[in-house]
Scaffold this motif. Structure first.
Motif, PDB file in Angstrom:
ATOM      1  N   ARG A   1      10.249  47.294  29.726  1.00 23.44           N
ATOM      2  CA  ARG A   1       8.698  47.330  30.313  1.00 23.44           C
ATOM      3  C   ARG A   1       9.036  48.150  31.960  1.00 23.44           C
ATOM      4  NH1 ARG A   1       7.467  42.524  28.147  1.00 23.44           N
ATOM      5  NH2 ARG A   1       8.564  41.485  30.347  1.00 23.44           N
ATOM      6  N   ALA A   2       9.822  47.553  32.397  1.00 25.47           N
ATOM      7  CA  ALA A   2      10.450  48.401  33.817  1.00 25.47           C
ATOM      8  C   ALA A   2      10.440  50.327  33.434  1.00 25.47           C
ATOM      9  CB  ALA A   2      11.452  47.648  34.255  1.00 25.47           C
ATOM     10  N   ALA A   3      11.139  50.297  32.991  1.00 27.46           N
ATOM     11  CA  ALA A   3      11.550  51.501  31.918  1.00 27.46           C
ATOM     12  C   ALA A   3      10.122  52.831  31.808  1.00 27.46           C
ATOM     13  CB  ALA A   3      12.463  51.591  31.013  1.00 27.46           C
ATOM     14  N   GLN A   4       9.252  51.549  31.445  1.00 26.26           N
ATOM     15  CA  GLN A   4       7.962  53.180  30.972  1.00 26.26           C
ATOM     16  C   GLN A   4       7.370  53.196  32.809  1.00 26.26           C
ATOM     17  OE1 GLN A   4       5.946  49.627  28.389  1.00 26.26           O
ATOM     18  NE2 GLN A   4       6.689  51.123  26.842  1.00 26.26           N
ATOM     19  N   ARG A   5       7.623  51.806  33.529  1.00 22.97           N
ATOM     20  CA  ARG A   5       7.270  51.658  34.716  1.00 22.97           C
ATOM     21  C   ARG A   5       8.031  52.523  35.628  1.00 22.97           C
ATOM     22  NH1 ARG A   5       6.617  45.923  33.789  1.00 22.97           N
ATOM     23  NH2 ARG A   5       8.467  46.081  35.960  1.00 22.97           N
TER      24      ARG A   5
ATOM     25  N   TRP B   1      18.121  47.192  40.709  1.00 19.19           N
ATOM     26  CA  TRP B   1      16.513  46.811  40.021  1.00 19.19           C
ATOM     27  C   TRP B   1      16.217  45.266  40.530  1.00 19.19           C
ATOM     28  CZ3 TRP B   1      15.052  44.035  35.680  1.00 19.19           C
ATOM     29  CH2 TRP B   1      13.803  44.416  35.908  1.00 19.19           C
ATOM     30  N   ILE B   2      17.231  44.233  40.951  1.00 17.29           N
ATOM     31  CA  ILE B   2      16.922  42.929  40.762  1.00 17.29           C
ATOM     32  C   ILE B   2      17.024  43.023  41.857  1.00 17.29           C
ATOM     33  CG2 ILE B   2      18.689  40.661  40.077  1.00 17.29           C
ATOM     34  CD1 ILE B   2      19.174  42.607  37.092  1.00 17.29           C
ATOM     35  N   GLU B   3      18.270  43.300  42.651  1.00 18.89           N
ATOM     36  CA  GLU B   3      18.099  43.200  44.099  1.00 18.89           C
ATOM     37  C   GLU B   3      16.657  44.079  44.992  1.00 18.89           C
ATOM     38  OE1 GLU B   3      21.710  44.626  45.872  1.00 18.89           O
ATOM     39  OE2 GLU B   3      22.759  43.379  44.452  1.00 18.89           O
ATOM     40  N   LYS B   4      16.014  44.444  44.062  1.00 16.22           N
ATOM     41  CA  LYS B   4      14.579  44.920  45.237  1.00 16.22           C
ATOM     42  C   LYS B   4      14.190  43.991  44.652  1.00 16.22           C
ATOM     43  CE  LYS B   4      12.017  48.913  44.922  1.00 16.22           C
ATOM     44  NZ  LYS B   4      11.630  50.343  43.750  1.00 16.22           N
ATOM     45  N   GLY B   5      13.837  43.659  43.501  1.00 14.65           N
ATOM     46  CA  GLY B   5      12.734  42.045  43.209  1.00 14.65           C
ATOM     47  C   GLY B   5      13.179  41.297  43.590  1.00 14.65           C
ATOM     48  N   VAL B   6      14.105  40.974  43.594  1.00 10.30           N
ATOM     49  CA  VAL B   6      14.183  39.625  44.841  1.00 10.30           C
ATOM     50  C   VAL B   6      14.171  39.569  46.201  1.00 10.30           C
ATOM     51  CG1 VAL B   6      16.077  38.040  45.833  1.00 10.30           C
ATOM     52  CG2 VAL B   6      16.576  38.814  43.213  1.00 10.30           C
ATOM     53  N   LYS B   7      14.153  40.722  46.697  1.00 11.61           N
ATOM     54  CA  LYS B   7      14.208  40.937  48.310  1.00 11.61           C
ATOM     55  C   LYS B   7      12.386  40.495  48.371  1.00 11.61           C
ATOM     56  CE  LYS B   7      18.038  43.382  49.100  1.00 11.61           C
ATOM     57  NZ  LYS B   7      18.649  44.571  49.942  1.00 11.61           N
ATOM     58  N   ALA B   8      11.381  42.179  47.835  1.00 16.43           N
ATOM     59  CA  ALA B   8      10.087  41.541  47.447  1.00 16.43           C
ATOM     60  C   ALA B   8       9.411  40.114  46.970  1.00 16.43           C
ATOM     61  CB  ALA B   8       9.619  42.517  46.306  1.00 16.43           C
ATOM     62  N   ALA B   9      10.265  39.469  46.853  1.00 15.76           N
ATOM     63  CA  ALA B   9       9.474  37.955  46.390  1.00 15.76           C
ATOM     64  C   ALA B   9       9.617  37.356  47.910  1.00 15.76           C
ATOM     65  CB  ALA B   9      10.173  37.301  45.358  1.00 15.76           C
TER      66      ALA B   9
ATOM     67  N   GLU C   1      10.745  52.225  36.979  1.00 16.43           N
ATOM     68  CA  GLU C   1      11.908  51.533  37.770  1.00 16.43           C
ATOM     69  C   GLU C   1      13.114  51.408  37.317  1.00 16.43           C
ATOM     70  OE1 GLU C   1      10.369  47.567  37.706  1.00 16.43           O
ATOM     71  OE2 GLU C   1       8.491  48.386  38.563  1.00 16.43           O
ATOM     72  N   LEU C   2      13.903  51.599  35.674  1.00 15.27           N
ATOM     73  CA  LEU C   2      15.217  51.771  35.094  1.00 15.27           C
ATOM     74  C   LEU C   2      14.625  53.067  34.424  1.00 15.27           C
ATOM     75  CD1 LEU C   2      15.296  48.241  34.357  1.00 15.27           C
ATOM     76  CD2 LEU C   2      16.405  49.427  36.257  1.00 15.27           C
TER      77      LEU C   2
END
Length: 61
Positions: free
Chosen positions: A27-31, A53-61, A33-34
């Protein structure tokens, strides 16, 4: 001698390597993001891209 750092991980092993389901990675690839890299019938992700990608998501949360 230390173990060489892994550059790519197969989609089949993404859960073992990062704790995310492979459907989440698709799904991340479809968007956009990966990026999924194909070699024959196998699909790979770059370890550094997934970590970022994981670190970016953690910082956004």
């Amino acid at each position: 001698m230390s173990k060489a750092q892994q550059i790519y991980v197969r989609m089949a092993h993404v859960h073992e390597a990062f704790g995310i389901h492979k459907a989440t990675a698709y799904r991340a690839a479809q968007r956009g993001e990966l990026t999924i890299y194909k070699r024959g019938v196998m699909s790979f992700l770059k370890v550094a891209e997934v970590e970022q990608w994981i670190e970016k998501g953690v910082k956004a949360a």
